[in-house]
Design a protein around this motif. Structure first.
Motif, mmCIF file in Angstrom:
data_model
loop_
_atom_site.group_PDB
_atom_site.id
_atom_site.type_symbol
_atom_site.label_atom_id
_atom_site.label_comp_id
_atom_site.label_asym_id
_atom_site.label_seq_id
_atom_site.Cartn_x
_atom_site.Cartn_y
_atom_site.Cartn_z
ATOM 1 N N ILE A 254 -10.337 26.779 8.216
ATOM 2 C CA ILE A 254 -10.982 26.176 9.372
ATOM 3 C C ILE A 254 -9.925 26.042 10.458
ATOM 4 C CG2 ILE A 254 -12.163 24.149 10.265
ATOM 5 C CD1 ILE A 254 -13.226 23.627 7.480
ATOM 6 N N GLN A 255 -10.182 26.620 11.600
ATOM 7 C CA GLN A 255 -9.191 26.626 12.670
ATOM 8 C C GLN A 255 -9.512 25.547 13.688
ATOM 9 O OE1 GLN A 255 -7.535 30.407 14.143
ATOM 10 N NE2 GLN A 255 -8.112 29.735 16.185
ATOM 11 N N LEU A 256 -8.609 24.585 13.807
ATOM 12 C CA LEU A 256 -8.765 23.497 14.758
ATOM 13 C C LEU A 256 -8.213 23.902 16.120
ATOM 14 C CD1 LEU A 256 -7.451 20.592 12.483
ATOM 15 C CD2 LEU A 256 -9.827 21.287 12.806
ATOM 16 N N ASN A 257 -8.715 23.245 17.152
ATOM 17 C CA ASN A 257 -8.182 23.425 18.492
ATOM 18 C C ASN A 257 -7.373 22.186 18.834
ATOM 19 O OD1 ASN A 257 -7.621 24.347 21.043
ATOM 20 N ND2 ASN A 257 -9.594 23.733 21.903
ATOM 21 N N PRO A 258 -6.056 22.288 19.044
ATOM 22 C CA PRO A 258 -5.211 21.096 19.113
ATOM 23 C C PRO A 258 -5.484 20.170 20.276
ATOM 24 C CG PRO A 258 -3.994 23.059 19.761
ATOM 25 C CD PRO A 258 -5.298 23.521 19.209
ATOM 26 N N THR A 259 -5.858 20.696 21.432
ATOM 27 C CA THR A 259 -5.967 19.850 22.617
ATOM 28 C C THR A 259 -7.374 19.710 23.152
ATOM 29 O OG1 THR A 259 -5.477 21.765 24.023
ATOM 30 C CG2 THR A 259 -3.618 20.413 23.307
ATOM 31 N N SER A 260 -8.368 20.296 22.484
ATOM 32 C CA SER A 260 -9.739 20.246 22.998
ATOM 33 C C SER A 260 -10.483 19.055 22.418
ATOM 34 C CB SER A 260 -10.497 21.533 22.658
ATOM 35 O OG SER A 260 -11.843 21.441 23.053
ATOM 36 N N ASN A 261 -11.109 18.272 23.310
ATOM 37 C CA ASN A 261 -11.977 17.176 22.896
ATOM 38 C C ASN A 261 -13.438 17.469 23.226
ATOM 39 O OD1 ASN A 261 -9.909 15.472 21.921
ATOM 40 N ND2 ASN A 261 -9.367 14.916 24.019
ATOM 41 N N ASP A 262 -13.732 18.738 23.439
ATOM 42 C CA ASP A 262 -15.077 19.140 23.814
ATOM 43 C C ASP A 262 -15.993 19.108 22.598
ATOM 44 O OD1 ASP A 262 -17.311 20.141 24.969
ATOM 45 O OD2 ASP A 262 -16.515 22.143 25.371
ATOM 46 N N ASP A 263 -17.046 18.297 22.657
ATOM 47 C CA ASP A 263 -17.964 18.180 21.535
ATOM 48 C C ASP A 263 -18.760 19.452 21.292
ATOM 49 O OD1 ASP A 263 -17.134 15.630 21.069
ATOM 50 O OD2 ASP A 263 -18.768 14.685 22.192
ATOM 51 N N ILE A 433 -9.089 24.727 0.543
ATOM 52 C CA ILE A 433 -9.359 25.239 1.877
ATOM 53 C C ILE A 433 -8.263 24.732 2.808
ATOM 54 C CG2 ILE A 433 -10.865 23.297 2.510
ATOM 55 C CD1 ILE A 433 -12.542 25.310 4.134
ATOM 56 N N GLN A 434 -7.859 25.571 3.722
ATOM 57 C CA GLN A 434 -6.814 25.204 4.674
ATOM 58 C C GLN A 434 -7.418 24.854 6.021
ATOM 59 O OE1 GLN A 434 -3.483 27.956 4.989
ATOM 60 N NE2 GLN A 434 -3.932 28.768 2.955
ATOM 61 N N LEU A 435 -6.784 23.924 6.696
ATOM 62 C CA LEU A 435 -7.098 23.626 8.087
ATOM 63 C C LEU A 435 -5.888 24.038 8.910
ATOM 64 C CD1 LEU A 435 -9.444 22.008 6.833
ATOM 65 C CD2 LEU A 435 -9.104 20.305 8.637
ATOM 66 N N THR A 436 -6.064 25.065 9.717
ATOM 67 C CA THR A 436 -4.985 25.552 10.576
ATOM 68 C C THR A 436 -5.239 25.089 12.001
ATOM 69 O OG1 THR A 436 -6.130 27.635 11.013
ATOM 70 C CG2 THR A 436 -4.668 27.557 9.099
ATOM 71 N N CYS A 437 -4.313 25.395 12.880
ATOM 72 C CA CYS A 437 -4.435 24.928 14.259
ATOM 73 C C CYS A 437 -3.874 25.985 15.193
ATOM 74 C CB CYS A 437 -3.684 23.605 14.436
ATOM 75 S SG CYS A 437 -3.990 22.814 16.020
ATOM 76 N N GLN A 438 -4.731 26.505 16.055
ATOM 77 C CA GLN A 438 -4.324 27.455 17.079
ATOM 78 C C GLN A 438 -5.142 27.167 18.330
ATOM 79 O OE1 GLN A 438 -1.924 29.706 17.065
ATOM 80 N NE2 GLN A 438 -1.329 29.369 14.926
ATOM 81 N N PRO A 439 -4.525 27.210 19.519
ATOM 82 C CA PRO A 439 -5.300 26.950 20.741
ATOM 83 C C PRO A 439 -6.251 28.090 21.032
ATOM 84 C CG PRO A 439 -3.082 27.634 21.289
ATOM 85 C CD PRO A 439 -3.120 27.477 19.793
ATOM 86 N N GLN A 440 -7.409 27.745 21.565
ATOM 87 C CA GLN A 440 -8.346 28.766 21.977
ATOM 88 C C GLN A 440 -7.807 29.475 23.210
ATOM 89 O OE1 GLN A 440 -12.105 26.839 22.517
ATOM 90 N NE2 GLN A 440 -12.344 26.351 20.356
ATOM 91 N N ALA A 441 -8.275 30.713 23.420
ATOM 92 C CA ALA A 441 -7.727 31.524 24.510
ATOM 93 C C ALA A 441 -7.926 30.875 25.865
ATOM 94 C CB ALA A 441 -8.362 32.921 24.479
ATOM 95 N N ASP A 442 -9.063 30.184 26.048
ATOM 96 C CA ASP A 442 -9.362 29.583 27.334
ATOM 97 C C ASP A 442 -9.250 28.065 27.316
ATOM 98 O OD1 ASP A 442 -11.408 29.183 25.620
ATOM 99 O OD2 ASP A 442 -13.016 29.625 27.063
ATOM 100 N N ALA A 443 -8.635 27.509 26.268
ATOM 101 C CA ALA A 443 -8.583 26.057 26.158
ATOM 102 C C ALA A 443 -7.422 25.459 26.925
ATOM 103 C CB ALA A 443 -8.493 25.646 24.693
ATOM 104 N N ARG A 444 -6.347 26.230 27.154
ATOM 105 C CA ARG A 444 -5.177 25.701 27.828
ATOM 106 C C ARG A 444 -4.439 26.847 28.492
ATOM 107 N NH1 ARG A 444 -0.733 26.236 23.988
ATOM 108 N NH2 ARG A 444 0.408 24.619 25.079
ATOM 109 N N PRO A 445 -3.591 26.582 29.470
ATOM 110 C CA PRO A 445 -2.850 27.660 30.124
ATOM 111 C C PRO A 445 -2.005 28.438 29.139
ATOM 112 C CG PRO A 445 -2.659 25.600 31.350
ATOM 113 C CD PRO A 445 -3.327 25.271 30.039
ATOM 114 N N LYS A 446 -1.822 29.709 29.451
ATOM 115 C CA LYS A 446 -1.054 30.573 28.565
ATOM 116 C C LYS A 446 0.435 30.385 28.848
ATOM 117 C CE LYS A 446 -4.670 34.049 28.016
ATOM 118 N NZ LYS A 446 -5.023 35.471 28.147
ATOM 119 N N ASN A 447 1.012 29.378 28.235
ATOM 120 C CA ASN A 447 2.444 29.132 28.366
ATOM 121 C C ASN A 447 3.201 29.862 27.271
ATOM 122 O OD1 ASN A 447 1.906 27.412 30.499
ATOM 123 N ND2 ASN A 447 1.752 25.631 29.164
ATOM 124 N N THR A 448 4.418 30.198 27.551
ATOM 125 C CA THR A 448 5.272 30.798 26.537
ATOM 126 C C THR A 448 5.708 29.729 25.557
ATOM 127 O OG1 THR A 448 6.048 32.449 28.105
ATOM 128 C CG2 THR A 448 7.383 32.084 26.132
#
Length: 513
Positions: A254-263, A433-448
């Motif tokens: 299950i891939q979590l989005n670290p900074t999104s609080n969108d229901d 089951i694993q819970l991983t965390c990766q930002p969505q492509a459009d969830a935050r600016p593309k920083n290095t």
């Protein structure tokens, strides 16, 4: 006259000996909202400003701005009444401020405002000295030097009203804080330090976590059950009809989005349950009923660093020295699977392997049961969607020196047999089951993503950046260095993270009763 003179002298004395107020230090984070805590992930920059004001001229020596990560545990002792616990500072980034950035002389003037900007970069990994305790598994250090998430620290949810519930027991906590401390040396430069003022502001860190290989489950691990066999009876106090086999492999994480609080964001995966029925004779397979799914969050905590990945057997073995485990289950869904169809097979269709442990293909066939006679058998597959509820807060799977969080998926299946009208038989699995965390492509600016390595720290150590108050020209800022490494170069100090029993390891870990 005497009375008036007495009053005058008294008022003067009060004025001379009145306690002057301490300096006022404010810490403001960029993007801060009232009542909410800022959320950051790997590679994010934590920017802000420390503002200092005084109501009278005040001498000082240094303003220390740090970003700290700490872990704390408390465990009930089994051998004697009472508790034992541990405290670890696993991260401490320090904002360097050049001497030219301070006023000369080091006196804060009344009526003047001093602004000190700062910036930190959330690292991907911790320095190796954080995990220098003894280990029995060579892979543990790799996991322990990953940045752990904020864990068990009460914070307001995105609605600004309720507290986040991340299924953490009261016995452990992982916290991150940005702290500003105004200091003055009492006697000399190396003498005792007086803290004139100090302020801290919590932040929530949800680091990026990649998928790990599937678990190799030992036979004595009771947290998981990926295959189960059960007799299918004709009814209460009646003979057997056959034997049912239920098996499942570890699903995709299950891939979590670290900074999104969108229901409206969807956090889900699917699990495939494979069924097999081996009849005793010519019996038909049972009719399937309902599948219930629950997510079990298991937290391991200890007063001593983990030398291996924790398990239920390690808890039983080390219960006397202060280790604990806490599990909480969260209901996910209930799904009717009565329409699932059984497929008839002959012995020629039997798979060569006798288990489902290493495959997740929906076309795979479970191995035969203990009562299989080598003739006819039936198979079926049920796909169970897994979606996390919005009422709870979930953190990625992680392992640290003192605390670990793992997850398992509990799937319970009911089925119906003729003449079984009293109790509905069920069978259950508990699969990892694993819970991983990766930002969505459009969830935050593309920083290095910035990863601070040991070599980069050493190379940049003698070239600190310049941070000046706003009433002086404000230079460009860069990521901070690790204070622990700087201290190691100047004056080795091996008392920061280790437990008292491991004096050969650097760091400090306090053990308290």
């Amino acid at each position: 006259m005497t009375s008036a003179s007495s009053v005058s002298r008294s008022s003067s004395s009060v004025g001379r000996f009145s306690v002057r107020s301490r300096p006022k230090v404010n810490l403001d984070l960029d993007g801060q909202h009232d009542g909410l805590v800022n959320v950051y992930t790997t590679g994010d920059t934590i920017k802000g400003t420390v503002t200092v004001t005084v109501d009278h001229d005040t001498r000082f020596d240094e303003l220390e701005i740090t970003f700290e990560g700490t872990s704390r545990t408390s465990v009930e002792r089994q051998s004697m009444p009472g508790r034992t616990g541990a405290y670890q500072t696993f991260l401490r980034l320090r904002q360097p401020i050049e001497d030219a950035a301070y006023p000369t002389p080091r006196i804060l003037e009344a009526g003047r405002t001093y602004d000190f900007p700062f910036v930190f970069v959330v690292p991907q990994r911790l320095l190796p000295h954080v995990c220098s305790h003894p280990k029995t598994n060579i892979h543990v250090e790799q996991s322990h030097t990953m940045l752990p998430p904020t864990f068990g620290d009460p914070m307001l949810a995105s609605d600004g009203k309720s507290l986040l519930d991340d299924l953490t027991p009261d016995m452990c906590r992982i916290s991150y804080i940005v702290r500003a401390t105004l200091q003055r040396n009492l006697l000399s430069q190396n003498g005792p330090i007086d803290t004139l003022a100090s302020i801290g502001k919590k932040v929530r860190v949800v680091p990026m976590v990649d998928e790990e290989p599937p678990l190799n489950i030992p036979d004595d691990e009771t947290l998981y059950c990926v295959r189960k066999e059960k007799d299918v009876k004709r009814g209460f106090m009646r003979g057997k009809q056959g034997r049912i086999v239920v098996a499942a492999s570890q699903p995709k994480p299950i891939q979590l989005n670290p900074t999104s609080n969108d229901d409206t964001s969807i956090v889900s995966t699917v699990a495939t349950v494979h069924l097999r029925f081996d009849p005793l004779g010519n019996e038909e397979p049972p009719r399937l009923g309902t599948v219930w799914s629950r997510l079990r969050a298991t937290t391991f905590y200890s007063a001593e660093p983990w030398g291996d990945y924790p398990s239920t057997s390690s808890i039983r073995t080390w219960a006397q020295v202060g280790r604990g485990m806490f599990t909480e289950a969260v209901p996910l869904s209930t799904m009717c699977v009565a329409s699932a169809q059984w497929t008839k097979h002959t012995s020629a269709d039997a798979p060569r392997r006798d288990s489902m442990h290493s495959t997740s293909s929906t076309e795979s066939l479970p191995g035969p049961s203990a009562s299989f006679s080598g003739n006819i058998f039936y198979t079926a597959s049920v796909v169970v969607p897994i979606t996390l509820p919005k009422s709870k807060t979930f953190v990625p799977t992680f392992h640290s020196c003192l605390v670990a969080r793992i997850y398992s998926l509990e799937l319970s299946l009911s089925y119906h047999t003729p003449n079984a009208n009293i109790l509905t038989p069920t069978t259950s699995l508990k699969i990892p089951i694993q819970l991983t965390c990766q930002p969505q492509a459009d969830a935050r600016p593309k920083n290095t993503v910035v990863e601070i390595t040991q070599e980069e720290v050493n190379a940049e150590f003698f070239s600190p950046r310049s941070i000046a108050p706003r009433w002086i020209s404000e230079p460009e800022v860069t990521p901070p260095e690790y204070t622990a490494v700087r201290t190691a170069h100047l004056l080795p100090d091996r008392s920061r993270i280790l437990p008292p029993s491991a004096t050969a390891n650097p760091g400090r870990m306090r053990t308290a009763c």
